[in-house]
Design a protein around this motif. Structure first.
Motif, PDB file in Angstrom:
ATOM      1  N   ALA A   1      52.949  37.239  37.801  1.00  0.00           N
ATOM      2  CA  ALA A   1      52.150  38.305  38.419  1.00  0.00           C
ATOM      3  C   ALA A   1      51.713  37.935  39.834  1.00  0.00           C
ATOM      4  O   ALA A   1      51.160  38.768  40.555  1.00  0.00           O
ATOM      5  N   GLY A   2      51.933  36.675  40.227  1.00  0.00           N
ATOM      6  CA  GLY A   2      51.484  36.225  41.541  1.00  0.00           C
ATOM      7  C   GLY A   2      49.966  36.150  41.628  1.00  0.00           C
ATOM      8  O   GLY A   2      49.363  36.474  42.651  1.00  0.00           O
ATOM      9  N   VAL A   3      49.353  35.734  40.522  1.00  0.00           N
ATOM     10  CA  VAL A   3      47.892  35.655  40.437  1.00  0.00           C
ATOM     11  C   VAL A   3      47.554  34.186  40.145  1.00  0.00           C
ATOM     12  O   VAL A   3      48.302  33.505  39.439  1.00  0.00           O
ATOM     13  N   SER A   4      46.447  33.692  40.693  1.00  0.00           N
ATOM     14  CA  SER A   4      46.094  32.297  40.401  1.00  0.00           C
ATOM     15  C   SER A   4      45.746  32.145  38.924  1.00  0.00           C
ATOM     16  O   SER A   4      45.297  33.094  38.276  1.00  0.00           O
ATOM     17  N   ARG A   5      45.972  30.934  38.428  1.00  0.00           N
ATOM     18  CA  ARG A   5      45.698  30.685  37.016  1.00  0.00           C
ATOM     19  C   ARG A   5      44.216  30.910  36.688  1.00  0.00           C
ATOM     20  O   ARG A   5      43.882  31.436  35.636  1.00  0.00           O
ATOM     21  N   GLY A   6      43.354  30.543  37.645  1.00  0.00           N
ATOM     22  CA  GLY A   6      41.916  30.742  37.441  1.00  0.00           C
ATOM     23  C   GLY A   6      41.572  32.217  37.300  1.00  0.00           C
ATOM     24  O   GLY A   6      40.804  32.606  36.413  1.00  0.00           O
ATOM     25  N   ALA A   7      42.152  33.038  38.191  1.00  0.00           N
ATOM     26  CA  ALA A   7      41.891  34.483  38.136  1.00  0.00           C
ATOM     27  C   ALA A   7      42.417  35.073  36.823  1.00  0.00           C
ATOM     28  O   ALA A   7      41.769  35.923  36.206  1.00  0.00           O
ATOM     29  N   ALA A   8      43.605  34.584  36.398  1.00  0.00           N
ATOM     30  CA  ALA A   8      44.179  35.074  35.136  1.00  0.00           C
ATOM     31  C   ALA A   8      43.253  34.728  33.970  1.00  0.00           C
ATOM     32  O   ALA A   8      43.003  35.564  33.094  1.00  0.00           O
ATOM     33  N   GLN A   9      42.724  33.494  34.003  1.00  0.00           N
ATOM     34  CA  GLN A   9      41.850  33.083  32.899  1.00  0.00           C
ATOM     35  C   GLN A   9      40.489  33.766  32.937  1.00  0.00           C
ATOM     36  O   GLN A   9      39.834  33.892  31.903  1.00  0.00           O
TER      37      GLN A   9
ATOM     38  N   VAL B   1      49.644  32.583  29.070  1.00  0.00           N
ATOM     39  CA  VAL B   1      48.783  33.061  30.165  1.00  0.00           C
ATOM     40  C   VAL B   1      49.221  32.432  31.504  1.00  0.00           C
ATOM     41  O   VAL B   1      49.288  33.112  32.529  1.00  0.00           O
ATOM     42  N   ALA B   2      49.579  31.145  31.471  1.00  0.00           N
ATOM     43  CA  ALA B   2      50.001  30.454  32.706  1.00  0.00           C
ATOM     44  C   ALA B   2      51.274  31.086  33.291  1.00  0.00           C
ATOM     45  O   ALA B   2      51.356  31.344  34.494  1.00  0.00           O
ATOM     46  N   ARG B   3      52.239  31.359  32.420  1.00  0.00           N
ATOM     47  CA  ARG B   3      53.496  31.944  32.869  1.00  0.00           C
ATOM     48  C   ARG B   3      53.288  33.369  33.381  1.00  0.00           C
ATOM     49  O   ARG B   3      53.891  33.786  34.372  1.00  0.00           O
TER      50      ARG B   3
ATOM     51  N   SER C   1      43.404  37.228  23.771  1.00  0.00           N
ATOM     52  CA  SER C   1      42.754  38.329  24.497  1.00  0.00           C
ATOM     53  C   SER C   1      43.772  39.064  25.383  1.00  0.00           C
ATOM     54  O   SER C   1      43.685  40.275  25.576  1.00  0.00           O
ATOM     55  N   LEU C   2      44.746  38.310  25.905  1.00  0.00           N
ATOM     56  CA  LEU C   2      45.804  38.932  26.714  1.00  0.00           C
ATOM     57  C   LEU C   2      46.655  39.873  25.864  1.00  0.00           C
ATOM     58  O   LEU C   2      46.930  41.014  26.247  1.00  0.00           O
ATOM     59  N   PHE C   3      47.048  39.388  24.671  1.00  0.00           N
ATOM     60  CA  PHE C   3      47.894  40.219  23.816  1.00  0.00           C
ATOM     61  C   PHE C   3      47.161  41.454  23.315  1.00  0.00           C
ATOM     62  O   PHE C   3      47.728  42.537  23.272  1.00  0.00           O
ATOM     63  N   THR C   4      45.890  41.274  22.964  1.00  0.00           N
ATOM     64  CA  THR C   4      45.122  42.428  22.503  1.00  0.00           C
ATOM     65  C   THR C   4      45.087  43.503  23.585  1.00  0.00           C
ATOM     66  O   THR C   4      45.353  44.673  23.324  1.00  0.00           O
ATOM     67  N   ALA C   5      44.804  43.080  24.827  1.00  0.00           N
ATOM     68  CA  ALA C   5      44.725  44.041  25.934  1.00  0.00           C
ATOM     69  C   ALA C   5      46.076  44.696  26.196  1.00  0.00           C
ATOM     70  O   ALA C   5      46.168  45.901  26.410  1.00  0.00           O
ATOM     71  N   VAL C   6      47.137  43.885  26.158  1.00  0.00           N
ATOM     72  CA  VAL C   6      48.446  44.423  26.500  1.00  0.00           C
ATOM     73  C   VAL C   6      48.933  45.379  25.416  1.00  0.00           C
ATOM     74  O   VAL C   6      49.539  46.421  25.699  1.00  0.00           O
ATOM     75  N   ILE C   7      48.645  45.047  24.173  1.00  0.00           N
ATOM     76  CA  ILE C   7      49.055  45.933  23.079  1.00  0.00           C
ATOM     77  C   ILE C   7      48.307  47.250  23.172  1.00  0.00           C
ATOM     78  O   ILE C   7      48.891  48.315  23.042  1.00  0.00           O
ATOM     79  N   GLU C   8      46.995  47.151  23.438  1.00  0.00           N
ATOM     80  CA  GLU C   8      46.218  48.386  23.570  1.00  0.00           C
ATOM     81  C   GLU C   8      46.766  49.258  24.684  1.00  0.00           C
ATOM     82  O   GLU C   8      46.958  50.457  24.505  1.00  0.00           O
ATOM     83  N   GLU C   9      47.045  48.643  25.829  1.00  0.00           N
ATOM     84  CA  GLU C   9      47.550  49.449  26.937  1.00  0.00           C
ATOM     85  C   GLU C   9      48.942  50.005  26.668  1.00  0.00           C
ATOM     86  O   GLU C   9      49.250  51.152  26.994  1.00  0.00           O
ATOM     87  N   MET C  10      49.762  49.179  26.034  1.00  0.00           N
ATOM     88  CA  MET C  10      51.141  49.578  25.737  1.00  0.00           C
ATOM     89  C   MET C  10      51.161  50.796  24.822  1.00  0.00           C
ATOM     90  O   MET C  10      51.833  51.789  25.094  1.00  0.00           O
ATOM     91  N   TYR C  11      50.386  50.724  23.739  1.00  0.00           N
ATOM     92  CA  TYR C  11      50.343  51.846  22.803  1.00  0.00           C
ATOM     93  C   TYR C  11      49.675  53.058  23.438  1.00  0.00           C
ATOM     94  O   TYR C  11      50.081  54.187  23.198  1.00  0.00           O
TER      95      TYR C  11
ATOM     96  N   PRO D   1      40.679  34.933  28.933  1.00  0.00           N
ATOM     97  CA  PRO D   1      40.376  33.529  28.642  1.00  0.00           C
ATOM     98  C   PRO D   1      41.333  32.910  27.620  1.00  0.00           C
ATOM     99  O   PRO D   1      41.593  31.720  27.665  1.00  0.00           O
ATOM    100  N   THR D   2      41.862  33.723  26.720  1.00  0.00           N
ATOM    101  CA  THR D   2      42.769  33.200  25.696  1.00  0.00           C
ATOM    102  C   THR D   2      44.042  34.036  25.652  1.00  0.00           C
ATOM    103  O   THR D   2      44.073  35.179  26.120  1.00  0.00           O
ATOM    104  N   ARG D   3      45.080  33.437  25.073  1.00  0.00           N
ATOM    105  CA  ARG D   3      46.350  34.145  24.894  1.00  0.00           C
ATOM    106  C   ARG D   3      46.113  35.379  24.019  1.00  0.00           C
ATOM    107  O   ARG D   3      46.703  36.431  24.228  1.00  0.00           O
TER     108      ARG D   3
END
Lengths: 199, 199
Positions: free
Chosen positions: B45-53, B38-40, B61-71, B57-59
């Motif tokens: 993305a040029g987004v603050s770490r706080g905004a990203a979290q 999430v930090a990387r 949740s990021l993967f779930t969202a990205v996989i859903e969007e990707m598919y 909130p978790t790695r």
């Protein structure tokens, strides 16, 4: 008896190395890239950490060795399989089955982990690419010889490539679910295509 | 103007989320699974770490969202591509090209990283399997409709499966080397096979 008395240490060393490599393939296939550390491999192989580090001082040296052996055995198996292909009408089905077996077994599942890690690791990619090419050539030679034993069908070269790309696709489809039932139907349809195309 | 003045915060939030998801796909495809934190992602993305979290909130949740969007986007693209398939003799070649495009682009390279990690992560596997099935069905529907627009060739179903398994195999072959030249020859041979088989 003499040989085993004369070289017991060398034999033991070779056996330890084999156990470590075999445990690495198991761990890669079932636990994935990140979990496959030299320490974990030693534990699974029932080898002391010191002995494991004697054989493989770094994680990289372990992977290089395991990849070489993995591809070597996949290549040898493809070559040996050729001798077992029966003459006659079942020949094409047997060749397709054996091509699929290369890409759906445990070694491929382990290789996929390394392959995937190599996509973002240039040093690892440099190790894998030549081995990958060697395996690809051996597999292609095997399938061409199986589809066209008399060397009279030039179309066999492209058909062998389609067979192997298809088998690789099956391998990928089999990583998250047991895809064997669906695959059997698709493979049978491909065998029919091959029979028609090869006349 | 009114809409953009009325919901600027919601728009900004959506744009931030999109940037994070897009950076995740980039990082997965080029740097691999382990490097995609999430930090990387926030940094890329040029987004603050706080905004990203706040968004993820978790790695996980990021993967779930990205996989859903990707598919979701791969499925949508397959559907949209159908509308663009020309009538006439080039139709089969266009359908095969588009099927291959699904599995050889950046989203697939990113998906392969997730797929590979999911092989040893049951929770991740549970997230991916239904999305995978959904994409597979959409792609199959697209290829069948492309190969058999009149619905008069029952063999189109199996031929569509072969086409997609073949495309998946091409995708895997393309991860370590640029395989586009070899692939073009094999794909052309498969198009000829399809033309014969579809009459």
């Amino acid at each position: 008896m003499t040989a085993s008395v004369r070289e017991p240490q060398q034999d033991r060393s070779r056996a330890t190395r084999e156990r470590l490599l075999s445990a690495t393939v198991d761990l890669l296939a079932t636990r994935g890239w990140a979990a496959t550390t030299v320490a974990r491999v030693a534990e699974e192989a029932g080898v002391s950490r010191g002995a494991a580090q004697h054989h493989f001082p770094t994680r990289e040296s372990l992977f290089t060795a395991v990849i070489e052996e993995m591809y070597e055995s996949m290549t040898t198996e493809a070559g040996e399989a050729l001798a077992d292909v029966p003459a006659g009408s079942d020949r094409i089905a047997v060749v397709v089955d054996q091509a699929i077996a290369i890409y759906t077994g445990k070694p491929f599942k382990a290789a996929l982990q390394v392959w995937s890690a190599a996509a973002s690791d240039d040093a690892l990619g440099d190790v894998i690419r030549p081995l990958e090419l060697k395996l690809g050539r051996a597999a292609h030679k095997f399938v061409v010889a199986g589809l066209d034993p008399d060397g009279t069908r030039p179309q066999a070269h492209r058909l062998a490539q389609i067979t192997l790309d298809l088998a690789r696709g099956f391998g990928l489809a089999d990583t998250l679910t047991d895809d064997s039932k669906r695959r059997a139907g698709v493979a049978a349809a491909w065998v029919e295509q091959l029979k028609t195309a090869l006349g």
